[in-house]
Design a protein around this motif. Structure first.
Motif, short mmCIF file in Angstrom:
data_model
loop_
_atom_site.label_atom_id
_atom_site.label_comp_id
_atom_site.label_asym_id
_atom_site.label_seq_id
_atom_site.Cartn_x
_atom_site.Cartn_y
_atom_site.Cartn_z
N THR A 130 36.21 10.37 -1.99
CA THR A 130 35.24 11.16 -2.75
C THR A 130 33.93 11.25 -1.96
N LEU A 131 33.11 12.23 -2.34
CA LEU A 131 31.78 12.43 -1.74
C LEU A 131 30.76 12.34 -2.86
N THR A 132 29.61 11.76 -2.57
CA THR A 132 28.51 11.78 -3.53
C THR A 132 27.56 12.90 -3.14
N ARG A 133 27.22 13.72 -4.12
CA ARG A 133 26.25 14.79 -3.85
C ARG A 133 25.01 14.53 -4.70
N ARG A 134 23.84 14.61 -4.05
CA ARG A 134 22.57 14.33 -4.74
C ARG A 134 21.80 15.61 -4.98
N ARG A 135 21.06 15.60 -6.07
CA ARG A 135 20.22 16.75 -6.39
C ARG A 135 18.97 16.69 -5.53
N TYR A 136 18.55 17.80 -4.99
CA TYR A 136 17.30 17.81 -4.23
C TYR A 136 16.57 19.13 -4.43
N ARG A 137 15.29 19.12 -4.06
CA ARG A 137 14.49 20.34 -4.10
C ARG A 137 14.53 20.99 -2.74
N LEU A 138 14.71 22.29 -2.73
CA LEU A 138 14.59 23.05 -1.48
C LEU A 138 13.10 23.25 -1.21
N ALA A 139 12.72 23.16 0.04
CA ALA A 139 11.31 23.37 0.40
C ALA A 139 11.25 24.03 1.76
N THR A 140 10.20 24.82 1.99
CA THR A 140 10.02 25.49 3.27
C THR A 140 8.74 25.00 3.93
N VAL A 141 8.90 24.51 5.15
CA VAL A 141 7.75 24.08 5.95
C VAL A 141 7.48 25.18 6.97
N THR A 142 6.24 25.68 7.04
CA THR A 142 5.90 26.75 7.99
C THR A 142 4.95 26.19 9.04
N VAL A 143 5.34 26.33 10.31
CA VAL A 143 4.47 25.84 11.40
C VAL A 143 4.40 26.91 12.50
N ASP A 144 3.41 26.76 13.38
CA ASP A 144 3.33 27.70 14.50
C ASP A 144 4.39 27.33 15.56
N HIS A 145 4.61 28.26 16.49
CA HIS A 145 5.69 28.07 17.47
C HIS A 145 5.47 26.82 18.33
N GLN A 146 4.20 26.53 18.66
CA GLN A 146 3.94 25.35 19.51
C GLN A 146 4.44 24.06 18.86
N ARG A 147 4.28 23.98 17.55
CA ARG A 147 4.62 22.72 16.86
C ARG A 147 6.06 22.67 16.37
N ALA A 148 6.76 23.81 16.41
CA ALA A 148 8.07 23.90 15.75
C ALA A 148 9.07 22.84 16.23
N GLY A 149 9.20 22.72 17.56
CA GLY A 149 10.18 21.77 18.10
C GLY A 149 9.88 20.34 17.70
N LYS A 150 8.61 19.95 17.86
CA LYS A 150 8.22 18.57 17.52
C LYS A 150 8.41 18.31 16.01
N THR A 151 8.02 19.29 15.19
CA THR A 151 8.14 19.11 13.74
C THR A 151 9.60 18.93 13.35
N GLN A 152 10.49 19.74 13.93
CA GLN A 152 11.92 19.59 13.62
C GLN A 152 12.42 18.21 14.04
N ASN A 153 12.02 17.77 15.23
CA ASN A 153 12.43 16.44 15.69
C ASN A 153 11.91 15.35 14.76
N ASP A 154 10.64 15.48 14.33
CA ASP A 154 10.05 14.49 13.42
C ASP A 154 10.79 14.47 12.08
N LEU A 155 11.13 15.66 11.59
CA LEU A 155 11.87 15.74 10.31
C LEU A 155 13.20 15.02 10.42
N ARG A 156 13.93 15.32 11.50
CA ARG A 156 15.25 14.70 11.66
C ARG A 156 15.13 13.19 11.87
N ALA A 157 14.09 12.79 12.62
CA ALA A 157 13.88 11.36 12.90
C ALA A 157 13.61 10.57 11.62
N THR A 158 13.01 11.23 10.62
CA THR A 158 12.73 10.53 9.35
C THR A 158 13.85 10.77 8.34
#
Length: 209
Positions: A130-158
């Motif tokens: 079986t799989l457990t599925r959790r309820r979550y809120r969808l959210a959109t983070v908007t950043v400029d192109h310079q920060r996009a790569g780092k922000t994605q890496n930070d998100l995944r790292a946390t």
């Protein structure tokens, strides 16, 4: 009140048991809608047209809003209901079970049938997982192109679930957040991006825990 999480079948599959010379074949599958569950039942019936019985049970909805069961000619309450009870006891949702019985000449009695039909569903759940599925809120983070790569890496790292990335004038990163984490995340984002990121909450969805 919506359920914060639910359990569902990991994959479609089949588990077979022999009880007093009767074959009990449990076909189990995830089903997103009642129509999908009914289509699965119809498909299994086609695959086993000569079976003595094709009993079924399904539960649709994170809060188990739709529950159906059929004894398909077995004595009332000895097949579909114990199958449904097994799904409910294991907190399984969005799932359908069909137990196909080929009668082997030995009567099992009501208690034996209840144990057989409920038991084979439990065994199928153990085998397929079986799989457990959790309820979550969808959210959109908007950043400029310079920060996009780092922000994605930070998100995944946390451990944040990055669901989608869209590139336009700015970069929109869609994520999933547990309801209780929204405020802490807002603070973390402001800190990480020096207050330059946009943050917008969307609707709710369920995802793999």
């Amino acid at each position: 009140m919506k359920a914060d999480q639910y359990v569902t079948v990991a994959r479609e599959g089949v588990h077979e048991s022999e009880i007093n010379r009767s074959r009990f074949i449990c076909s189990l599958a995830p089903a997103a809608t009642e129509q999908e569950a009914q289509d699965f039942v119809a498909r299994i019936r086609k695959e086993h047209p000569t079976a003595t019985h094709n009993c079924f049970a399904y539960v649709i909805g994170a809060d188990a809003a739709v529950q159906k069961a059929s004894d398909d000619g077995e004595p009332g309450g000895t097949a579909g209901v114990p199958m449904l009870q097994m799904l409910m006891r294991r907190e399984v949702r969005y799932a359908v079970a069909v137990v196909t019985r080929y009668y082997g000449g030995v009567k099992l009695g009501a208690g034996g049938l209840i144990r057989a039909y409920g038991g084979v569903v439990g065994e199928a759940l153990d085998e397929l997982g079986t799989l457990t599925r959790r309820r979550y809120r969808l959210a959109t983070v908007t950043v400029d192109h310079q920060r996009a790569g780092k922000t994605q890496n930070d998100l995944r790292a946390t451990g944040r679930a990055v669901l989608d990335v869209r590139y336009g004038e700015a970069v929109a990163i869609e994520i999933g957040l547990p309801e209780g984490d929204v405020e802490a995340f807002r603070a973390w984002l402001a800190d990480t991006t020096a207050g330059t990121a946009g943050f917008e909450l969307g609707g709710e969805a369920y995802g793999d825990a």
